[in-house]
Design an enzyme around this catalytic site. Structure first.
Site, mmCIF file in Angstrom:
data_model
loop_
_atom_site.group_PDB
_atom_site.id
_atom_site.type_symbol
_atom_site.label_atom_id
_atom_site.label_comp_id
_atom_site.label_asym_id
_atom_site.label_seq_id
_atom_site.Cartn_x
_atom_site.Cartn_y
_atom_site.Cartn_z
ATOM 1 N N SER A 190 60.677 91.759 33.003
ATOM 2 C CA SER A 190 59.532 90.924 32.635
ATOM 3 C C SER A 190 58.242 91.690 32.847
ATOM 4 O O SER A 190 57.898 92.069 33.973
ATOM 5 C CB SER A 190 59.510 89.642 33.468
ATOM 6 O OG SER A 190 58.243 89.029 33.333
ATOM 7 N N HIS A 233 61.124 91.516 28.269
ATOM 8 C CA HIS A 233 60.785 90.090 28.377
ATOM 9 C C HIS A 233 59.269 89.929 28.435
ATOM 10 O O HIS A 233 58.598 90.488 29.298
ATOM 11 C CB HIS A 233 61.440 89.536 29.641
ATOM 12 C CG HIS A 233 61.339 88.057 29.793
ATOM 13 N ND1 HIS A 233 62.194 87.169 29.159
ATOM 14 C CD2 HIS A 233 60.485 87.286 30.521
ATOM 15 C CE1 HIS A 233 61.883 85.922 29.496
ATOM 16 N NE2 HIS A 233 60.839 85.969 30.318
ATOM 17 N N ASP A 246 56.260 87.179 28.695
ATOM 18 C CA ASP A 246 55.951 85.805 29.095
ATOM 19 C C ASP A 246 54.620 85.364 28.519
ATOM 20 O O ASP A 246 53.563 85.901 28.868
ATOM 21 C CB ASP A 246 55.916 85.719 30.623
ATOM 22 C CG ASP A 246 57.304 85.824 31.220
ATOM 23 O OD1 ASP A 246 58.137 84.964 30.893
ATOM 24 O OD2 ASP A 246 57.563 86.775 31.978
ATOM 25 N N MET A 303 52.012 82.310 28.221
ATOM 26 C CA MET A 303 51.647 81.046 28.896
ATOM 27 C C MET A 303 50.307 80.569 28.353
ATOM 28 O O MET A 303 49.385 81.363 28.184
ATOM 29 C CB MET A 303 51.518 81.277 30.403
ATOM 30 C CG MET A 303 52.743 81.898 31.033
ATOM 31 S SD MET A 303 52.480 82.128 32.803
ATOM 32 C CE MET A 303 53.967 83.012 33.256
ATOM 33 N N HIS A 328 59.243 84.861 25.601
ATOM 34 C CA HIS A 328 59.448 83.576 26.286
ATOM 35 C C HIS A 328 58.170 82.754 26.180
ATOM 36 O O HIS A 328 57.180 83.023 26.866
ATOM 37 C CB HIS A 328 59.807 83.865 27.760
ATOM 38 C CG HIS A 328 60.017 82.647 28.597
ATOM 39 N ND1 HIS A 328 60.064 82.688 29.975
ATOM 40 C CD2 HIS A 328 60.198 81.344 28.262
ATOM 41 C CE1 HIS A 328 60.265 81.470 30.453
ATOM 42 N NE2 HIS A 328 60.337 80.634 29.432
ATOM 43 N N MET A 346 56.062 79.835 26.973
ATOM 44 C CA MET A 346 55.807 78.694 27.869
ATOM 45 C C MET A 346 54.530 78.036 27.373
ATOM 46 O O MET A 346 53.467 78.121 27.989
ATOM 47 C CB MET A 346 55.682 79.194 29.316
ATOM 48 C CG MET A 346 57.021 79.608 29.918
ATOM 49 S SD MET A 346 56.848 80.600 31.411
ATOM 50 C CE MET A 346 56.671 82.206 30.654
ATOM 51 N N MET A 394 66.135 78.357 33.439
ATOM 52 C CA MET A 394 65.105 78.813 34.385
ATOM 53 C C MET A 394 65.614 78.649 35.812
ATOM 54 O O MET A 394 66.112 77.581 36.182
ATOM 55 C CB MET A 394 63.817 78.005 34.217
ATOM 56 C CG MET A 394 63.039 78.267 32.941
ATOM 57 S SD MET A 394 62.484 79.968 32.687
ATOM 58 C CE MET A 394 61.442 80.256 34.122
ATOM 59 N N ASP A 449 66.075 83.435 34.520
ATOM 60 C CA ASP A 449 64.712 83.955 34.638
ATOM 61 C C ASP A 449 64.055 83.334 35.862
ATOM 62 O O ASP A 449 63.888 82.110 35.915
ATOM 63 C CB ASP A 449 63.947 83.599 33.352
ATOM 64 C CG ASP A 449 62.521 84.119 33.326
ATOM 65 O OD1 ASP A 449 62.139 84.888 34.230
ATOM 66 O OD2 ASP A 449 61.795 83.743 32.384
HETATM 67 C C1 DX5 Z 1 58.104 82.831 35.179
HETATM 68 C C2 DX5 Z 1 58.413 83.799 34.080
HETATM 69 C C3 DX5 Z 1 59.268 84.899 34.519
HETATM 70 C C4 DX5 Z 1 58.686 85.791 35.592
HETATM 71 C C5 DX5 Z 1 59.813 86.275 36.444
HETATM 72 O O1 DX5 Z 1 57.509 81.708 34.691
HETATM 73 O O2 DX5 Z 1 59.079 83.131 33.016
HETATM 74 O O3 DX5 Z 1 59.723 85.686 33.421
HETATM 75 O O4 DX5 Z 1 57.976 86.891 35.088
HETATM 76 O O5 DX5 Z 1 59.282 86.995 37.504
HETATM 77 P P1 DX5 Z 1 60.139 87.374 38.785
HETATM 78 O O6 DX5 Z 1 61.319 88.179 38.314
HETATM 79 O O7 DX5 Z 1 59.187 88.153 39.596
HETATM 80 O O8 DX5 Z 1 60.575 86.082 39.444
HETATM 81 ZN ZN ZN Z 2 60.035 84.404 31.479
#
Ligand code: DX5
Ligand code: ZN
Length: 215
Positions: A8, A33, A35, A37, A66, A68, A137, A171
């Site tokens: 990620s 990956h 993320d 948001m 991903h 969100m 998740m 994740d």
């Molecule tokens: C959280 C994200 C993850 C995050 C995971 O909302 O979707 O992808 O980056 O980070 P770690 O591996 O540090 O928990």
């Molecule tokens: Zn993620």
């Protein structure tokens, strides 16, 4: 099932994205990956399509995006154009799920659905025949560096029994120990942010995650 490791980028150094991506590709990462948001579906705001498009130009590893965000239907085209290979969105979003899956598949990407820790796995069942992957998740979405929630493992076991061949991604809080627990439950695609980027040797960590996932 093929074991895949998806670092990620949320935990990477955003001032040096090209070098951080190279650590993943040289280190044998199977996916990258990303993320996204929106500050609405989750409290945080991260990166959007223009940054992903720029990253795509300097990395050949498939992009696992991903979302969100509250309205993945509205934004899906932007991420398809940016070069996403897999687009994951949440069952808890505000968009029409079937229409969003269609948009993603028609755009040439693989579609995946995610469930938050409190959402039953049955929420993805009506869509399974159109999905390449399901993301369970293992933390509340929104922030990196949280602790793995083992309470989510029964959902993985149930889905693996129902679908022996689908990719099941986990994740949140995945490290050299928790990867074994999730792997034993039936997951085969592992997102790891902090574990990879806060380690002294990301390539070695990716290899160890892969090895431990099979233990
Ligand atoms: C959280 C994200 C993850 C995050 C995971 O909302 O979707 O992808 O980056 O980070 P770690 O591996 O540090 O928990
Ligand atoms: Zn993620």
């Amino acid at each position: 099932m093929d074991i895949k490791i998806s670092p990620s980028m949320l935990a990477s150094d955003y001032a040096n994205l090209e070098a951080e991506l190279k650590k993943c590709s040289d280190g044998g990462a199977d996916l990258i990956h990303l993320d996204v948001m929106d500050g609405h579906f989750v409290p945080n705001i991260s990166i959007g399509a223009p940054v992903i498009a720029a990253m795509k130009k300097v990395c050949n590893v498939p992009f696992d995006v991903h979302l969100m965000i509250s309205d993945p239907y509205f934004y899906a085209d932007d991420f398809i154009k940016a070069g996403a290979d897999i687009i994951t969105f949440h069952t808890e979003c505000d968009s029409d799920i079937n229409a969003t899956i269609s948009k993603i598949i028609d755009g040439g990407c693989k579609a995946a659905l995610a469930v938050k820790p409190a959402t039953p796995i049955e929420a993805v069942y009506p869509y399974l025949d159109r999905l390449s992957m399901v993301l369970v998740m293992t933390v509340e979405p929104g922030f990196g560096g949280q602790s793995f929630m083992e309470s989510t493992m029964p959902k993985i076991k149930a889905l693996r029994e129902k679908c022996p061949d689908i990719d099941i991604q986990v994740d949140g809080g995945i490290n050299l120990d928790t990867v074994k627990i999730a792997g034993q439950a039936g997951a085969n695609v592992f997102v790891a942010g902090s574990a990879v980027f806060k380690s002294e040797n990301p390539a070695e960590t990716i290899a160890l995650l892969k090895a431990n996932a099979k233990l």
